[in-house]
Design a protein around this motif. Structure first.
Motif, PDB file in Angstrom:
ATOM      1  N   TYR A   1       0.839  -1.190   0.000  1.00 40.17           N
ATOM      2  CA  TYR A   1       0.000   0.000   0.000  1.00 40.17           C
ATOM      3  C   TYR A   1       0.882   1.252   0.000  1.00 40.17           C
ATOM      4  N   THR A   2       0.350   2.336  -0.520  1.00 34.47           N
ATOM      5  CA  THR A   2       1.148   3.559  -0.654  1.00 34.47           C
ATOM      6  C   THR A   2       1.184   4.395   0.619  1.00 34.47           C
ATOM      7  N   GLU A   3       0.333   4.074   1.586  1.00 35.43           N
ATOM      8  CA  GLU A   3       0.239   4.931   2.775  1.00 35.43           C
ATOM      9  C   GLU A   3       1.565   5.017   3.535  1.00 35.43           C
ATOM     10  N   GLY A   4       2.267   3.897   3.650  1.00 36.97           N
ATOM     11  CA  GLY A   4       3.535   3.896   4.379  1.00 36.97           C
ATOM     12  C   GLY A   4       4.579   4.778   3.719  1.00 36.97           C
ATOM     13  N   ALA A   5       4.718   4.652   2.397  1.00 34.85           N
ATOM     14  CA  ALA A   5       5.673   5.487   1.668  1.00 34.85           C
ATOM     15  C   ALA A   5       5.254   6.948   1.700  1.00 34.85           C
ATOM     16  N   GLN A   6       3.950   7.195   1.599  1.00 30.67           N
ATOM     17  CA  GLN A   6       3.458   8.572   1.656  1.00 30.67           C
ATOM     18  C   GLN A   6       3.822   9.219   2.987  1.00 30.67           C
ATOM     19  N   ALA A   7       3.600   8.508   4.077  1.00 33.01           N
ATOM     20  CA  ALA A   7       3.926   9.044   5.400  1.00 33.01           C
ATOM     21  C   ALA A   7       5.427   9.289   5.535  1.00 33.01           C
ATOM     22  N   THR A   8       6.222   8.365   5.006  1.00 32.22           N
ATOM     23  CA  THR A   8       7.681   8.506   5.106  1.00 32.22           C
ATOM     24  C   THR A   8       8.173   9.748   4.371  1.00 32.22           C
ATOM     25  N   PHE A   9       7.720   9.943   3.143  1.00 31.89           N
ATOM     26  CA  PHE A   9       8.169  11.101   2.364  1.00 31.89           C
ATOM     27  C   PHE A   9       7.629  12.405   2.941  1.00 31.89           C
ATOM     28  N   LEU A  10       6.426  12.369   3.498  1.00 31.21           N
ATOM     29  CA  LEU A  10       5.876  13.581   4.115  1.00 31.21           C
ATOM     30  C   LEU A  10       6.714  13.980   5.331  1.00 31.21           C
ATOM     31  N   ILE A  11       7.046  13.017   6.169  1.00 34.22           N
ATOM     32  CA  ILE A  11       7.877  13.298   7.344  1.00 34.22           C
ATOM     33  C   ILE A  11       9.258  13.780   6.911  1.00 34.22           C
ATOM     34  N   LEU A  12       9.810  13.155   5.860  1.00 29.61           N
ATOM     35  CA  LEU A  12      11.128  13.565   5.370  1.00 29.61           C
ATOM     36  C   LEU A  12      11.089  14.997   4.845  1.00 29.61           C
ATOM     37  N   SER A  13      10.019  15.343   4.149  1.00 26.76           N
ATOM     38  CA  SER A  13       9.881  16.708   3.652  1.00 26.76           C
ATOM     39  C   SER A  13       9.790  17.702   4.810  1.00 26.76           C
ATOM     40  N   MET A  14       9.011  17.366   5.826  1.00 26.15           N
ATOM     41  CA  MET A  14       8.897  18.233   6.991  1.00 26.15           C
ATOM     42  C   MET A  14      10.236  18.339   7.727  1.00 26.15           C
ATOM     43  N   TYR A  15      11.006  17.265   7.729  1.00 26.41           N
ATOM     44  CA  TYR A  15      12.316  17.276   8.386  1.00 26.41           C
ATOM     45  C   TYR A  15      13.250  18.287   7.722  1.00 26.41           C
TER      46      TYR A  15
END
Length: 219
Positions: free
Chosen positions: A36-50
């Motif tokens: 599912y894409t939700e895990g990758a979506q959350a990872t990239f969102l957190i990375l962008s915020m970082y």
């Protein structure tokens, strides 16, 4: 862990606790076991915020590019995530104002850096270019595969039959928030703790609280 460290979360145990909560107390754990894409979506969102947090603290221009690239990858993974753009934009473009500086970050927001602070237009450009490229690639893929720019492959089957209706919003909110079968309160009970600590979070991290409010409003 990196995001919490980037925003200056105070004691070292806070970032570790946040990472553990994300890993084992949210649906991210379940989604990470499949495609599912939700895990990758959350990872990239957190990375962008970082990276946005690093720019906010250190004012290095390259972090704007990194934040945009991470967000762009999220759009490639899940095209509908482009609607989250206002959240990352609010953090990058508004967090430097002193009235949004939390108690723990006041010193970081006012310190002098060797890199002059970017103008609003430059910040928009550096962060927006990678997001724009990712969006263009997605639209081209839609056109190449489905023959329409805005056909993301959800027009057939259940999604196409049900469509969207405002009459479903009340039922949807109940189903996603409080229903025994799919309610986030039952599947992610840590959200109750988050609600209880929201006033303190708002006092100490106003700059980060603003995009959180936007994310909750959009999703």
């Amino acid at each position: 862990l990196l995001l919490e460290s980037g925003i200056g979360a105070g004691k070292p145990r806070a970032p570790i606790l946040a990472a553990v909560v994300l890993g084992v107390c949210t649906l991210n754990w379940a989604y990470s076991r499949n495609l599912y894409t939700e895990g990758a979506q959350a990872t990239f969102l957190i990375l962008s915020m970082y990276f946005a947090a690093l720019y906010r603290r250190k004012k290095f221009r390259r972090y704007l590019w990194y934040a945009g690239i991470a967000f762009g990858w999220m759009v490639l993974v899940r095209p509908t995530a482009v609607i989250l753009t206002p959240a990352i934009a609010s953090y990058i473009f508004m967090a430097n104002y002193t009235f949004l500086a939390g108690h723990n970050n006041a010193q970081d927001d006012t310190r002098t850096d060797t890199h002059a602070e970017e103008s609003l237009l430059n910040r928009i450009t550096k962060t927006g270019i990678p997001i724009g490229i990712a969006s263009a690639v997605t639209l081209f893929y839609n056109w190449y595969r489905f023959g329409e720019l805005f056909n993301f492959g959800y027009t057939d089957g259940r999604d196409g039959d049900y469509g969207f209706s405002f009459s479903w919003i009340a039922d949807g909110l109940y189903g996603l928030l409080a229903s025994p079968g799919k309610g986030v309160v039952f599947f992610v009970p840590v959200v109750l703790i988050a609600i209880a600590y929201w006033p303190r979070f708002w006092r100490e991290q106003k700059a980060l609280a603003c995009p959180v409010i936007i994310l909750l409003s959009i999703t």
